[in-house]
Design a protein around this motif. Structure first.
Motif, PDB file in Angstrom:
ATOM      1  N   PHE A 130      49.810 -24.382  42.247  1.00  0.00           N
ATOM      2  CA  PHE A 130      48.442 -24.540  42.808  1.00  0.00           C
ATOM      3  C   PHE A 130      47.623 -23.605  43.034  1.00  0.00           C
ATOM      4  CE2 PHE A 130      50.373 -27.930  44.078  1.00  0.00           C
ATOM      5  CZ  PHE A 130      49.782 -28.978  43.922  1.00  0.00           C
ATOM      6  N   LEU A 131      46.793 -23.099  42.073  1.00  0.00           N
ATOM      7  CA  LEU A 131      45.922 -21.859  42.349  1.00  0.00           C
ATOM      8  C   LEU A 131      44.393 -21.788  42.921  1.00  0.00           C
ATOM      9  CD1 LEU A 131      46.495 -20.026  38.917  1.00  0.00           C
ATOM     10  CD2 LEU A 131      47.821 -19.529  41.134  1.00  0.00           C
ATOM     11  N   GLY A 132      44.295 -20.761  43.813  1.00  0.00           N
ATOM     12  CA  GLY A 132      42.790 -20.941  44.397  1.00  0.00           C
ATOM     13  C   GLY A 132      42.376 -18.876  43.844  1.00  0.00           C
ATOM     14  N   TYR A 133      41.285 -19.034  43.927  1.00  0.00           N
ATOM     15  CA  TYR A 133      40.239 -17.710  42.757  1.00  0.00           C
ATOM     16  C   TYR A 133      39.314 -17.544  42.214  1.00  0.00           C
ATOM     17  CZ  TYR A 133      41.231 -20.312  38.219  1.00  0.00           C
ATOM     18  OH  TYR A 133      40.974 -20.832  37.240  1.00  0.00           O
ATOM     19  N   ASN A 134      38.300 -16.480  42.448  1.00  0.00           N
ATOM     20  CA  ASN A 134      36.898 -16.515  41.978  1.00  0.00           C
ATOM     21  C   ASN A 134      37.057 -15.575  40.636  1.00  0.00           C
ATOM     22  OD1 ASN A 134      36.754 -17.239  44.689  1.00  0.00           O
ATOM     23  ND2 ASN A 134      36.912 -15.218  45.543  1.00  0.00           N
ATOM     24  N   LYS A 135      37.421 -15.671  40.170  1.00  0.00           N
ATOM     25  CA  LYS A 135      37.301 -14.649  38.769  1.00  0.00           C
ATOM     26  C   LYS A 135      37.163 -15.838  38.053  1.00  0.00           C
ATOM     27  CE  LYS A 135      39.106 -11.234  35.938  1.00  0.00           C
ATOM     28  NZ  LYS A 135      40.145 -10.024  35.865  1.00  0.00           N
ATOM     29  N   CYS A 176      43.938 -13.730  44.280  1.00  0.00           N
ATOM     30  CA  CYS A 176      44.215 -14.951  44.299  1.00  0.00           C
ATOM     31  C   CYS A 176      45.437 -15.464  45.595  1.00  0.00           C
ATOM     32  CB  CYS A 176      44.407 -15.601  43.068  1.00  0.00           C
ATOM     33  SG  CYS A 176      45.661 -15.172  42.184  1.00  0.00           S
ATOM     34  N   PHE A 177      45.086 -16.962  45.628  1.00  0.00           N
ATOM     35  CA  PHE A 177      46.414 -17.549  46.433  1.00  0.00           C
ATOM     36  C   PHE A 177      46.553 -18.565  45.828  1.00  0.00           C
ATOM     37  CE2 PHE A 177      42.167 -15.754  48.705  1.00  0.00           C
ATOM     38  CZ  PHE A 177      42.806 -14.984  49.560  1.00  0.00           C
ATOM     39  N   SER A 178      48.586 -19.047  45.989  1.00  0.00           N
ATOM     40  CA  SER A 178      49.220 -19.556  45.607  1.00  0.00           C
ATOM     41  C   SER A 178      50.084 -20.584  46.017  1.00  0.00           C
ATOM     42  CB  SER A 178      49.837 -19.285  44.408  1.00  0.00           C
ATOM     43  OG  SER A 178      50.272 -18.532  45.106  1.00  0.00           O
ATOM     44  N   ALA A 179      50.390 -21.755  45.594  1.00  0.00           N
ATOM     45  CA  ALA A 179      51.662 -22.247  46.206  1.00  0.00           C
ATOM     46  C   ALA A 179      52.491 -23.197  45.353  1.00  0.00           C
ATOM     47  CB  ALA A 179      50.728 -23.271  47.445  1.00  0.00           C
ATOM     48  N   ALA A 180      53.613 -22.812  45.164  1.00  0.00           N
ATOM     49  CA  ALA A 180      54.446 -23.578  44.448  1.00  0.00           C
ATOM     50  C   ALA A 180      55.552 -24.407  45.116  1.00  0.00           C
ATOM     51  CB  ALA A 180      55.064 -22.788  43.745  1.00  0.00           C
ATOM     52  N   LYS A 211      48.427 -19.483  49.644  1.00  0.00           N
ATOM     53  CA  LYS A 211      49.097 -18.326  50.548  1.00  0.00           C
ATOM     54  C   LYS A 211      48.695 -17.214  49.506  1.00  0.00           C
ATOM     55  CE  LYS A 211      52.441 -20.325  53.249  1.00  0.00           C
ATOM     56  NZ  LYS A 211      53.852 -20.790  53.943  1.00  0.00           N
ATOM     57  N   ARG A 212      48.225 -15.550  49.650  1.00  0.00           N
ATOM     58  CA  ARG A 212      47.900 -15.035  49.584  1.00  0.00           C
ATOM     59  C   ARG A 212      49.234 -14.449  48.279  1.00  0.00           C
ATOM     60  NH1 ARG A 212      43.977 -11.386  48.556  1.00  0.00           N
ATOM     61  NH2 ARG A 212      43.131 -12.070  51.057  1.00  0.00           N
ATOM     62  N   ALA A 213      48.449 -14.570  46.903  1.00  0.00           N
ATOM     63  CA  ALA A 213      49.510 -13.865  45.928  1.00  0.00           C
ATOM     64  C   ALA A 213      49.906 -11.861  46.409  1.00  0.00           C
ATOM     65  CB  ALA A 213      49.542 -14.218  44.645  1.00  0.00           C
ATOM     66  N   VAL A 214      50.617 -11.575  46.606  1.00  0.00           N
ATOM     67  CA  VAL A 214      50.784 -10.024  46.410  1.00  0.00           C
ATOM     68  C   VAL A 214      51.261  -9.402  45.688  1.00  0.00           C
ATOM     69  CG1 VAL A 214      52.124  -8.519  47.634  1.00  0.00           C
ATOM     70  CG2 VAL A 214      51.818 -10.688  49.177  1.00  0.00           C
ATOM     71  N   GLY A 215      50.284  -8.181  45.062  1.00  0.00           N
ATOM     72  CA  GLY A 215      50.643  -7.378  44.236  1.00  0.00           C
ATOM     73  C   GLY A 215      51.707  -6.981  43.936  1.00  0.00           C
ATOM     74  N   ALA A 216      53.304  -6.532  43.379  1.00  0.00           N
ATOM     75  CA  ALA A 216      54.287  -5.663  43.635  1.00  0.00           C
ATOM     76  C   ALA A 216      53.600  -4.617  42.963  1.00  0.00           C
ATOM     77  CB  ALA A 216      55.290  -6.176  42.337  1.00  0.00           C
ATOM     78  N   PHE A 217      54.136  -3.381  44.006  1.00  0.00           N
ATOM     79  CA  PHE A 217      54.094  -2.251  43.104  1.00  0.00           C
ATOM     80  C   PHE A 217      55.640  -1.910  43.271  1.00  0.00           C
ATOM     81  CE2 PHE A 217      52.489  -2.513  47.271  1.00  0.00           C
ATOM     82  CZ  PHE A 217      52.597  -1.830  47.629  1.00  0.00           C
ATOM     83  N   GLN A 218      55.736  -0.086  42.816  1.00  0.00           N
ATOM     84  CA  GLN A 218      57.022  -0.058  42.985  1.00  0.00           C
ATOM     85  C   GLN A 218      56.658   1.677  43.030  1.00  0.00           C
ATOM     86  OE1 GLN A 218      60.226  -0.575  40.119  1.00  0.00           O
ATOM     87  NE2 GLN A 218      61.699   0.873  41.636  1.00  0.00           N
ATOM     88  N   VAL A 219      56.919   2.685  44.134  1.00  0.00           N
ATOM     89  CA  VAL A 219      57.117   3.807  44.621  1.00  0.00           C
ATOM     90  C   VAL A 219      58.231   4.342  44.065  1.00  0.00           C
ATOM     91  CG1 VAL A 219      56.201   5.899  45.957  1.00  0.00           C
ATOM     92  CG2 VAL A 219      55.289   3.192  46.158  1.00  0.00           C
ATOM     93  N   VAL A 220      58.305   5.319  43.584  1.00  0.00           N
ATOM     94  CA  VAL A 220      59.092   6.363  43.315  1.00  0.00           C
ATOM     95  C   VAL A 220      59.201   7.392  42.882  1.00  0.00           C
ATOM     96  CG1 VAL A 220      60.299   6.616  41.186  1.00  0.00           C
ATOM     97  CG2 VAL A 220      59.593   4.613  41.174  1.00  0.00           C
ATOM     98  N   GLY A 259      46.739  -6.759  41.814  1.00  0.00           N
ATOM     99  CA  GLY A 259      47.554  -7.105  41.256  1.00  0.00           C
ATOM    100  C   GLY A 259      48.438  -6.000  39.757  1.00  0.00           C
ATOM    101  N   GLY A 260      49.125  -7.540  39.463  1.00  0.00           N
ATOM    102  CA  GLY A 260      49.474  -7.038  37.512  1.00  0.00           C
ATOM    103  C   GLY A 260      48.778  -7.518  37.137  1.00  0.00           C
ATOM    104  N   THR A 261      49.445  -7.624  35.618  1.00  0.00           N
ATOM    105  CA  THR A 261      48.939  -8.818  34.608  1.00  0.00           C
ATOM    106  C   THR A 261      49.296 -10.078  34.247  1.00  0.00           C
ATOM    107  OG1 THR A 261      50.746  -7.491  33.130  1.00  0.00           O
ATOM    108  CG2 THR A 261      49.070  -6.644  33.508  1.00  0.00           C
ATOM    109  N   SER A 262      50.363 -10.195  35.028  1.00  0.00           N
ATOM    110  CA  SER A 262      51.360 -11.779  35.424  1.00  0.00           C
ATOM    111  C   SER A 262      51.147 -12.456  37.302  1.00  0.00           C
ATOM    112  CB  SER A 262      52.443 -11.395  34.553  1.00  0.00           C
ATOM    113  OG  SER A 262      53.338 -13.540  34.060  1.00  0.00           O
ATOM    114  N   LEU A 263      50.986 -13.478  37.363  1.00  0.00           N
ATOM    115  CA  LEU A 263      51.710 -13.862  38.756  1.00  0.00           C
ATOM    116  C   LEU A 263      52.565 -15.107  38.724  1.00  0.00           C
ATOM    117  CD1 LEU A 263      51.048 -14.134  41.799  1.00  0.00           C
ATOM    118  CD2 LEU A 263      49.592 -16.692  40.764  1.00  0.00           C
ATOM    119  N   ASN A 264      53.677 -14.689  38.905  1.00  0.00           N
ATOM    120  CA  ASN A 264      54.923 -15.386  39.634  1.00  0.00           C
ATOM    121  C   ASN A 264      54.570 -16.660  40.748  1.00  0.00           C
ATOM    122  OD1 ASN A 264      57.408 -16.710  40.352  1.00  0.00           O
ATOM    123  ND2 ASN A 264      58.349 -14.959  39.601  1.00  0.00           N
TER     124      ASN A 264
END
Length: 184
Positions: free
Chosen positions: A93-98, A120-124, A142-151, A170-175
């Motif tokens: 399930f997704l909820g989004y404004n785009k 966006c917000f999602s549930a699986a 629930k809010r989808a969270v953009g994944a990022f990494q600090v190196v 966020g990124g280019t793809s949602l899990n």
């Protein structure tokens, strides 16, 4: 004879569906959870704040078998009904404004036509459909969270005591299983 026929029910479609191994299921997206930036608590938000809601159903092999996208203002906005044969499914399930097209490749690979996951917000959920399946279920997104990494490479200067960072998206793809947007 008249008494027997007057007590009979002309509508047997529900019974026939159950006997054929199909179940009609309704999903009601009741709200979505928003994290307050100044608190650790979650606040429930109204669906009227989201432009689109979507349901995607994947079979046990990960194949998309049903997709339904709604636009805010539709009569049954937030209510999805689908008939599924007996089996095991993953529902997203997704909820989004785009307004860009959402592309459901798998529950772990959902993208949009501009290659950017919007706010966006999602549930699986996994669902086994059989004669005992609950036919109405309420869903909270629930809010989808953009994944990022600090190196940090190399040495960190001794004078450095604090590192500030800002994440803008966020990124280019949602899990939808993990709720993370990731780079592909």
């Amino acid at each position: 004879l008249a008494l027997t026929t007057s007590c009979s029910n002309d509508s047997t479609s529900g019974i026939e569906e159950q006997q054929k191994g199909n179940v009609k299921i309704s999903f009601n997206i009741t709200n979505y959870m928003q994290y307050n930036m100044d608190e650790v608590t979650r606040a429930s938000s109204s669906l009227s704040n989201l432009a689109h809601l979507a349901l995607a159903v994947f079979d046990s092999e990960g194949k998309l078998v049903n997709e339904n996208i709604q636009t805010n203002g539709e009569k049954e906005y937030g209510n999805f009904t689908t008939t599924l044969p007996y089996g095991t499914y993953t529902l997203v399930f997704l909820g989004y404004n785009k307004d860009n097209e959402v592309i459901f490749t798998s529950p772990t690979d959902i993208s949009f036509s501009d290659n950017y996951v919007p706010n966006c917000f999602s549930a699986a959920m996994s669902l086994t459909v059989d004669a005992n399946t609950t036919t109405t279920q309420n869903i909270t997104l629930k809010r989808a969270v953009g994944a990022f990494q600090v190196v940090c490479t190399g040495g960190v200067p001794d004078e450095m005591t604090v590192m500030n960072y800002t994440a803008f998206g966020g990124g280019t793809s949602l899990n939808a299983i993990t709720g993370h947007a990731t780079e592909v």
